[in-house]
Write a protein that holds these residues in place. Structure first.
Motif, PDB file in Angstrom:
ATOM      1  N   SER A   1      39.797  84.113  83.794  1.00 46.96           N
ATOM      2  CA  SER A   1      40.541  85.365  83.596  1.00 46.96           C
ATOM      3  C   SER A   1      41.792  85.113  82.765  1.00 46.96           C
ATOM      4  N   GLU A   2      42.440  83.973  82.987  1.00 46.92           N
ATOM      5  CA  GLU A   2      43.638  83.664  82.193  1.00 46.92           C
ATOM      6  C   GLU A   2      43.273  83.316  80.760  1.00 46.92           C
ATOM      7  N   VAL A   3      42.139  82.647  80.560  1.00 53.44           N
ATOM      8  CA  VAL A   3      41.659  82.357  79.213  1.00 53.44           C
ATOM      9  C   VAL A   3      41.473  83.654  78.427  1.00 53.44           C
ATOM     10  N   LEU A   4      40.958  84.681  79.108  1.00 52.59           N
ATOM     11  CA  LEU A   4      40.583  85.918  78.422  1.00 52.59           C
ATOM     12  C   LEU A   4      41.709  86.946  78.369  1.00 52.59           C
ATOM     13  N   TRP A   5      42.667  86.846  79.270  1.00 53.43           N
ATOM     14  CA  TRP A   5      43.748  87.829  79.307  1.00 53.43           C
ATOM     15  C   TRP A   5      44.991  87.328  78.551  1.00 53.43           C
ATOM     16  N   SER A   6      45.428  86.131  78.834  1.00 53.55           N
ATOM     17  CA  SER A   6      46.729  85.646  78.373  1.00 53.55           C
ATOM     18  C   SER A   6      46.683  85.174  76.921  1.00 53.55           C
ATOM     19  N   PRO A   7      47.832  85.163  76.244  1.00 53.51           N
ATOM     20  CA  PRO A   7      47.872  84.671  74.857  1.00 53.51           C
ATOM     21  C   PRO A   7      47.440  83.210  74.777  1.00 53.51           C
ATOM     22  N   LYS A   8      46.768  82.872  73.710  1.00 53.03           N
ATOM     23  CA  LYS A   8      46.264  81.511  73.543  1.00 53.03           C
ATOM     24  C   LYS A   8      47.391  80.487  73.613  1.00 53.03           C
ATOM     25  N   ASP A   9      48.519  80.772  72.958  1.00 54.16           N
ATOM     26  CA  ASP A   9      49.601  79.792  72.898  1.00 54.16           C
ATOM     27  C   ASP A   9      50.432  79.745  74.175  1.00 54.16           C
ATOM     28  N   ALA A  10      50.098  80.591  75.152  1.00 57.66           N
ATOM     29  CA  ALA A  10      50.837  80.585  76.424  1.00 57.66           C
ATOM     30  C   ALA A  10      50.167  79.717  77.480  1.00 57.66           C
ATOM     31  N   LYS A  11      48.988  79.174  77.150  1.00 62.32           N
ATOM     32  CA  LYS A  11      48.264  78.385  78.144  1.00 62.32           C
ATOM     33  C   LYS A  11      49.017  77.106  78.479  1.00 62.32           C
ATOM     34  N   ASP A  12      49.128  76.827  79.768  1.00 65.71           N
ATOM     35  CA  ASP A  12      49.839  75.643  80.246  1.00 65.71           C
ATOM     36  C   ASP A  12      49.188  75.243  81.565  1.00 65.71           C
ATOM     37  N   TRP A  13      48.406  74.148  81.527  1.00 63.91           N
ATOM     38  CA  TRP A  13      47.653  73.757  82.723  1.00 63.91           C
ATOM     39  C   TRP A  13      48.570  73.493  83.920  1.00 63.91           C
ATOM     40  N   GLY A  14      49.699  72.818  83.689  1.00 66.04           N
ATOM     41  CA  GLY A  14      50.608  72.530  84.794  1.00 66.04           C
ATOM     42  C   GLY A  14      51.138  73.795  85.440  1.00 66.04           C
ATOM     43  N   ASP A  15      51.534  74.753  84.613  1.00 65.61           N
ATOM     44  CA  ASP A  15      52.048  76.018  85.133  1.00 65.61           C
ATOM     45  C   ASP A  15      50.953  76.787  85.861  1.00 65.61           C
ATOM     46  N   PHE A  16      49.741  76.789  85.287  1.00 61.92           N
ATOM     47  CA  PHE A  16      48.626  77.486  85.935  1.00 61.92           C
ATOM     48  C   PHE A  16      48.295  76.860  87.288  1.00 61.92           C
ATOM     49  N   SER A  17      48.182  75.536  87.333  1.00 61.64           N
ATOM     50  CA  SER A  17      47.817  74.886  88.595  1.00 61.64           C
ATOM     51  C   SER A  17      48.878  75.132  89.663  1.00 61.64           C
ATOM     52  N   LYS A  18      50.131  75.243  89.241  1.00 63.20           N
ATOM     53  CA  LYS A  18      51.195  75.572  90.197  1.00 63.20           C
ATOM     54  C   LYS A  18      51.026  76.993  90.723  1.00 63.20           C
ATOM     55  N   ARG A  19      50.743  77.950  89.818  1.00 60.32           N
ATOM     56  CA  ARG A  19      50.548  79.337  90.253  1.00 60.32           C
ATOM     57  C   ARG A  19      49.301  79.490  91.125  1.00 60.32           C
ATOM     58  N   MET A  20      48.320  78.592  90.930  1.00 59.72           N
ATOM     59  CA  MET A  20      47.114  78.655  91.755  1.00 59.72           C
ATOM     60  C   MET A  20      47.408  78.361  93.229  1.00 59.72           C
ATOM     61  N   GLU A  21      48.519  77.676  93.518  1.00 63.25           N
ATOM     62  CA  GLU A  21      48.886  77.467  94.920  1.00 63.25           C
ATOM     63  C   GLU A  21      49.066  78.811  95.623  1.00 63.25           C
ATOM     64  N   SER A  22      49.664  79.762  94.925  1.00 67.10           N
ATOM     65  CA  SER A  22      49.823  81.111  95.491  1.00 67.10           C
ATOM     66  C   SER A  22      48.510  81.874  95.479  1.00 67.10           C
ATOM     67  N   GLN A  23      47.709  81.644  94.443  1.00 63.32           N
ATOM     68  CA  GLN A  23      46.417  82.330  94.362  1.00 63.32           C
ATOM     69  C   GLN A  23      45.516  81.921  95.524  1.00 63.32           C
ATOM     70  N   TYR A  24      45.549  80.649  95.898  1.00 60.21           N
ATOM     71  CA  TYR A  24      44.758  80.206  97.050  1.00 60.21           C
ATOM     72  C   TYR A  24      45.187  80.947  98.318  1.00 60.21           C
ATOM     73  N   LYS A  25      46.490  81.192  98.458  1.00 58.32           N
ATOM     74  CA  LYS A  25      46.975  81.923  99.634  1.00 58.32           C
ATOM     75  C   LYS A  25      46.468  83.364  99.620  1.00 58.32           C
ATOM     76  N   ARG A  26      46.380  83.941  98.423  1.00 61.73           N
ATOM     77  CA  ARG A  26      45.822  85.299  98.330  1.00 61.73           C
ATOM     78  C   ARG A  26      44.350  85.294  98.719  1.00 61.73           C
ATOM     79  N   PHE A  27      43.612  84.271  98.263  1.00 66.39           N
ATOM     80  CA  PHE A  27      42.209  84.147  98.664  1.00 66.39           C
ATOM     81  C   PHE A  27      42.093  84.055 100.181  1.00 66.39           C
TER      82      PHE A  27
END
Length: 768
Positions: A496-522
């Protein structure tokens, strides 16, 4: 006409400074963090006037999201409160051209909040961002920030195969919720395949009376299931009534998800032909297959007018049920041997001036496309529909890598990218030893996140034909909804981030950090998601001089705390804490885990390392291995590392058609008692166990004497991925060891590649 305004009465509370990145997945286009928070209390009211049905639908969804986040449903009253102290949600007038049809702006201030969009779709996605911000905090607190957000691609899809395994209506609703949760907007519903016809067609009732049911072989491996021997044996299956479909399409529409049906043709239709065999070339009745079929030869006859009448009737009813502009017609994996023998198909080719069966398939697809176009719909199909020529109006779904998509875009076709390399979520997402059985491959969360849908080979104008991408979920090994959840989550969030967010905004470290909250939502939603990203892998590096192995531990999880053992015991919080690479100089089993808040995130991955008499010795091969399966460096076969069941893990050497013949130089005359070699079998990938292994010894490297041999005793028809170790136990003395592992030669009869060269895979040569 006055647009809807929603006011959330709130109280402003204590100020604070929050992280620089909004804790939202997918990542917004622009985020400006500010000081302060905004608090929703028990007195919060929603002030709303809906000017039309669409806006009322949005308000109902907003209520559901707020209740999910806060536990309460705010009271909806007339919009009389001032802006100060409130949240204002409204449609733009005039439109904001920057954010398009699905974008939104969100401004959370100390004394007020604004959510604006051009459409209710944008408001819906903005509300999901508010929901995410609430759920990551205390359920009532919104950090102050300004967000401008809109998607990069218009097609953000998730596919689901309900033919191989039928999924109940209740799960389909949940699946649509997951699509909306991730700001995706296409549900590609694979309703038809060889193993089951899942949609009611009133004019042809046998499609579901017969085609929706198959012999129950659920206790057997997918590729080991035999055809039924009795008509009255227990059946597995199910289908969706037209009322079910209408309700699902309407439910999805309200959540801004387009449902695109797939009605396969000309192949993958054995379920249809079990019901109506007269539409095949032979007219032969064959039952609905209970498991895997390959090659797919029993297909619709392209020479019979009755076939096209039948398909037009089916598509007419399908179009009455679905709102989508696109209708997916499959078009993949059609083996045309029946067409080659069919007099009617050959006559069709002569009459239409078609030079081969590929052009006959193109004729088939073009004819269906004209029918769809006449009815105001557009055709989309798998990339095989390019074969033999195609009208530019057809849209291509590129699954066999990026190359078909590149060719299609250059030819003027719109393309949805869905390559097996990154978008097949039926593939493993972690080490197979820790995962439920999957189709094959390995696509981790990080690999999905690193996917780029627009190939570099395309020009700017050609790249405009890449309209998006989607993940595909084939359910051969997914018998129920909970298993599907496990396979899509959390990889769906990465896509979803690949398809929604700007290409140059991708940052694996930032994404993996935000996934900590996403897991809590799951967790909050009760989703059965995978924690495979927390698996710890051991990356070894051979030190030839010291005959030891240096091991680096890594995981995809954000800022992990890793504990490990080297004696094969299960790690705990009392085990060694990993801080830097370490070395081992004797054989052992490394196990490592991530422990977070006292919780073991996954079972430990066990990696065996072997320090033996041949480690770091020179090995000469008589036959070269495939460049695609090179393994790792000069000491690949004597580095102390064995391969896994994944033949592409980098630890196997692959030989196509040839034997493996390797001569090991032990450096000096050496006494030993056993020689072992690991071999792999995965018949789906044309990899077969060898017929035997022969070990010979020599002191001069020229004259060899047989030491011993061992024959393979495992059936080469076994479809399971498996590894065995061939062992010659015999005490001997030699400097040189010649190890011959005999390739099967050809794929056996009954296999899809019968007569073609077989693959042989070998890993470590262990001398003890």
């Amino acid at each position: 006409m006055q647009k809807a305004i929603i006011l959330f009465v709130v109280m402003t509370i204590s100020l604070g400074i929050f992280a620089q990145s909004a804790d939202i997945v997918p990542k917004p286009v622009s985020v400006v963090k500010k000081e302060g928070v905004f608090k929703i209390t028990d007195n919060t009211k929603v002030l709303f006037n809906a000017s039309d049905e669409t806006e009322k639908e949005f308000s109902d969804l907003a209520k559901d999201l707020l209740k999910s986040a806060t536990g309460n449903t705010p009271e909806f009253v007339a919009p009389t409160a001032p802006k100060e102290g409130n949240i204002l949600i409204q449609l733009n007038n005039p439109l904001d051209t920057k954010i398009g049809n699905e974008g939104y702006t969100l401004s959370i201030q100390n004394d007020r909040v604004f959510l604006n969009a051009n459409t209710t779709a944008g408001l819906f996605y903005g509300m999901h961002s508010i929901w995410q911000l609430l759920t990551v905090n205390d359920g009532t607190t919104l950090p102050c920030m300004d967000i401008t957000d809109y998607p990069r691609f218009g097609w953000r899809g998730l596919h689901l195969d309900v033919s191989r395994h039928f999924m109940p209506v209740e799960f389909i609703y949940k699946y649509i919720d997951y699509i909306a949760l991730n700001k995706m907007n296409v549900f590609h519903w694979h309703l038809v395949d060889d193993q089951g016809w899942r949609i009611e067609i009133k004019k042809y009732p046998k499609l579901t009376d017969v085609g929706a049911w198959r012999a129950d072989r659920e206790d057997l491996d997918w590729n080991s299931r035999k055809e039924p021997v009795k008509e009255n044996e227990p059946k597995y299956g199910g289908f969706y009534s037209q009322e079910d479909v209408k309700a699902i399409v309407e439910y999805a529409r309200k959540k801004h998800v387009t449902v695109i049906p797939e009605i396969e043709m000309p192949a993958h239709v054995m379920s249809a032909l079990a019901a109506y065999p007269e539409f095949s070339c032979t007219g032969e009745y064959k039952p609905v297959p209970p498991g895997g079929v390959w090659p797919i030869t029993h297909i619709f006859c392209a020479g019979k007018e009755e076939t096209f009448n039948f398909l037009e009737d089916v598509l007419t009813e399908v179009m009455e049920l679905f709102l989508s502009t696109y209708i997916h017609i499959g078009g993949d994996e059609a083996t045309k041997t029946e067409w080659e023998k069919c007099e009617l198909c050959q006559k069709r080719m002569t009459d239409e001036g078609l030079k081969d069966e590929h052009e006959l398939q193109a004729y088939f697809i073009k004819r269906i496309e004209k029918f769809l176009n006449k009815n105001g719909r557009q055709l989309i199909g798998w990339d095989e529909i390019l074969e033999g020529g195609l009208d530019p109006t057809a849209t291509i779904m590129s699954w066999r890598g990026s190359d078909p998509g590149i060719r299609a875009a250059k030819a003027g076709h719109d393309v949805v990218m869905s390559p097996t390399s990154h978008c097949y979520f039926d593939y493993y997402q972690g080490d197979p030893s820790l995962e439920p059985k999957a189709f094959g491959g390995n696509i981790t969360l990080k690999k999905v996140y690193n996917y780029e849908p627009v190939p570099a080979e395309l020009s700017i104008d050609e790249a405009k034909h890449i309209i998006g991408a989607q993940a595909n979920i084939w359910t051969e090994y997914m018998p129920n909804g909970r298993h599907v959840e496990y396979m899509i989550m959390p990889r769906m969030s990465a896509l979803s981030e690949v398809l929604w967010s700007p290409k140059d905004a991708k940052d694996w470290g930032d994404f993996s950090k935000r996934m900590e909250s996403q897991y809590k939502r799951f967790d909050k939603l009760g989703i059965n998601y995978a924690t495979s990203a927390f698996q710890v892998s051991a990356k070894p590096e051979l030190d030839p001089a010291n005959k030891s192995i240096k091991i680096e531990l890594s995981t995809e999880a954000y800022d992990p705390t890793i504990y490990y053992t080297t004696d094969g015991s299960k790690p705990t919080a009392n085990s060694k804490k990993y801080t830097q690479p370490f070395s081992i100089s004797k054989s052992g089993t490394v196990k490592a885990v991530v422990i977070q808040d006292g919780e073991l995130k996954t079972e430990p991955l066990a990696t065996d390392f072997f320090i033996h008499k041949a480690i770091a010795c020179k090995v000469d091969q008589k036959f070269p291995n495939s460049k695609s399966y090179e393994s790792t460096g000069e000491y690949a076969l004597v580095n102390g590392i064995k391969g896994t069941r994944n033949h592409a893990d980098g630890n196997w050497k692959g030989f196509v058609g040839n034997d493996f013949v390797g001569t090991v130089d032990l450096g000096k005359e050496t006494e030993f008692s056993a020689v072992k070699v690991g071999v792999l079998q995965n018949i789906g990938a044309w990899i077969f166990y060898p017929s035997q292994m022969i070990v010979e010894g020599s002191n001069d490297g020229k004259t060899f004497k047989k030491i011993g041999s061992v024959k393979n005793k495992v059936s080469i028809s076994d479809g399971e991925r498996q590894i065995q170790e061939l062992v010659v136990n015999k005490k001997a003395l030699a400097r040189y060891l010649r190890v011959t592992v005999k390739n099967l030669g050809e794929c056996p009869k009954g296999h899809a590649g019968a007569g073609e060269p077989a693959w042989l895979f070998v890993d470590e040569i262990i001398v003890e």
